[in-house]
Design an enzyme around this catalytic site. Structure first.
Site, mmCIF file in Angstrom:
data_model
loop_
_atom_site.group_PDB
_atom_site.id
_atom_site.type_symbol
_atom_site.label_atom_id
_atom_site.label_comp_id
_atom_site.label_asym_id
_atom_site.label_seq_id
_atom_site.Cartn_x
_atom_site.Cartn_y
_atom_site.Cartn_z
ATOM 1 N N SER A 12 0.748 -1.021 0.103
ATOM 2 C CA SER A 12 0.197 0.061 0.042
ATOM 3 C C SER A 12 0.628 1.260 0.192
ATOM 4 C CB SER A 12 -0.911 0.026 1.221
ATOM 5 O OG SER A 12 -0.212 0.032 2.446
ATOM 6 N N TYR A 43 -4.240 1.309 3.870
ATOM 7 C CA TYR A 43 -5.021 0.007 3.541
ATOM 8 C C TYR A 43 -5.928 -0.302 4.795
ATOM 9 C CZ TYR A 43 -4.043 -0.540 -1.505
ATOM 10 O OH TYR A 43 -3.970 -0.494 -2.998
ATOM 11 N N CYS A 193 3.130 -6.282 9.953
ATOM 12 C CA CYS A 193 2.741 -5.426 9.024
ATOM 13 C C CYS A 193 3.969 -4.772 8.433
ATOM 14 C CB CYS A 193 2.196 -4.106 9.545
ATOM 15 S SG CYS A 193 2.052 -2.706 8.818
HETATM 16 N N1 DGL Z 1 2.391 -2.766 4.895
HETATM 17 C C1 DGL Z 1 1.033 -2.846 5.193
HETATM 18 C C2 DGL Z 1 0.603 -4.160 5.983
HETATM 19 O O1 DGL Z 1 1.542 -5.161 5.841
HETATM 20 C C3 DGL Z 1 0.319 -1.705 5.721
HETATM 21 C C4 DGL Z 1 -1.123 -1.808 5.535
HETATM 22 C C5 DGL Z 1 -1.764 -0.126 5.443
HETATM 23 O O2 DGL Z 1 -1.826 0.298 4.398
HETATM 24 O O3 DGL Z 1 -2.351 -0.047 6.406
HETATM 25 O O4 DGL Z 1 -0.291 -4.621 6.293
#
Ligand code: DGL
Length: 275
Positions: A12, A43, A193
């Site tokens: 994202s 996201y 994340c």
């Molecule tokens: N790097 C994304 C993940 O691993 C972040 C998600 C986001 O955009 O909130 O969930």
């Protein structure tokens, strides 16, 4: 018409760079295309339908760039869009392409890190509420207790360049305390994340000694190497000139400045408008 057939790496926003860094170090021979959907990040708090719609648009863009294989280096997209893309979208529109996520390879190994059989999982609201980590970890390690917590403020801290500010400390300590209060025997914390490794210094600052913090970059890179080894029919489709291009759906100057810090190498991105 593209003459290269790179591996697509998607997130994202910036977080996927933490995974891509490990992949590029382990498998430097391949060509890569990185896309951050910074224009629509985060996201993490969005609905299943929206995450699926955005992720699919990005995946189709990767296919238009000639990618035979796309890695969703984003847990939220892996939790909320991957299954539909693999089971419904690809068979209809691109049966010869492959899209892989980051949850399964992580779940396959995370139980090896804990001695107390108690693991904390930190992720976005979307990832945590999907229950994907509990389900996947219990397939491989049924004895491991999984304590999950959503940290909705952490991705915005990274996306908006506040990850080193003193304001970040407040939200980092707050979520770590909340996680550890669930079970004092947690000895392993998974950063589920891909943005969170960018907060690693501050995360370590607020944890008691002896707790391992596990980021996904090397885990996903090793899993990809293993996949390509087992699937030579896919590996041989990928071009190997060691070339990488970076793309963002938002401002390129911001992406280049932040991304270069996160990736540890100078980045020159291109802006993409496909939505
Ligand atoms: N790097 C994304 C993940 O691993 C972040 C998600 C986001 O955009 O909130 O969930």
């Amino acid at each position: 018409m593209n003459s290269t057939r790179p591996i697509g790496i998607f997130d994202s926003g910036y977080g996927g760079l933490t995974v891509f860094k490990s992949i590029a170090a382990l498998l430097p021979q391949y060509d890569y295309v990185y896309l951050g959907d910074n224009g629509r990040a985060p996201y993490g708090n969005r609905s299943f339908e929206t995450v699926h719609e955005y992720t699919l648009e990005c995946v189709e863009w990767f296919f238009s760039m000639g990618c035979p294989l796309v890695i969703l280096a984003c847990n939220t997209a892996s939790a909320k869009a991957l299954r539909n893309i693999q089971q419904l979208d690809l068979p209809r529109t691109a049966p010869d392409k492959r899209v892989l996520g980051v949850i399964r390879p992580t779940a396959e190994v995370i139980g090896n890190y804990t001695k107390t059989n108690s693991v904390g999982v930190l992720g976005t609201k979307g990832t945590i509420n999907s229950g994907s980590y509990e389900i996947e970890i219990h397939k491989f390690f049924p004895q491991v207790k999984v304590h999950s917590l959503a940290c909705p403020m952490w991705v915005p801290l990274v996306e908006y360049g506040e990850y080193q500010s003193s304001g970040a400390d407040y939200f980092i300590q707050k979520y770590l305390d909340a996680l550890l209060s669930k079970d004092s025997s947690i000895d392993t914390i998974l950063l589920a994340c891909t943005h969170y490794p960018l907060l690693m210094d501050k995360i370590c600052k607020y944890l008691p000694e002896g707790i391992k913090v596990v980021a996904q970059g090397d885990i996903v890179a090793n899993s990809l190497a293993d996949y390509l080894h087992r699937h030579t029919e896919i590996a041989q489709l990928i071009s190997q000139t060691g070339h990488t291009s970076f793309h963002t759906t938002d401002d390129t100057a911001d992406f280049d400045a932040q991304g270069s810090i996160f990736f540890g190498r100078e980045i020159k991105s291109r802006n993409e408008h496909f939505f």
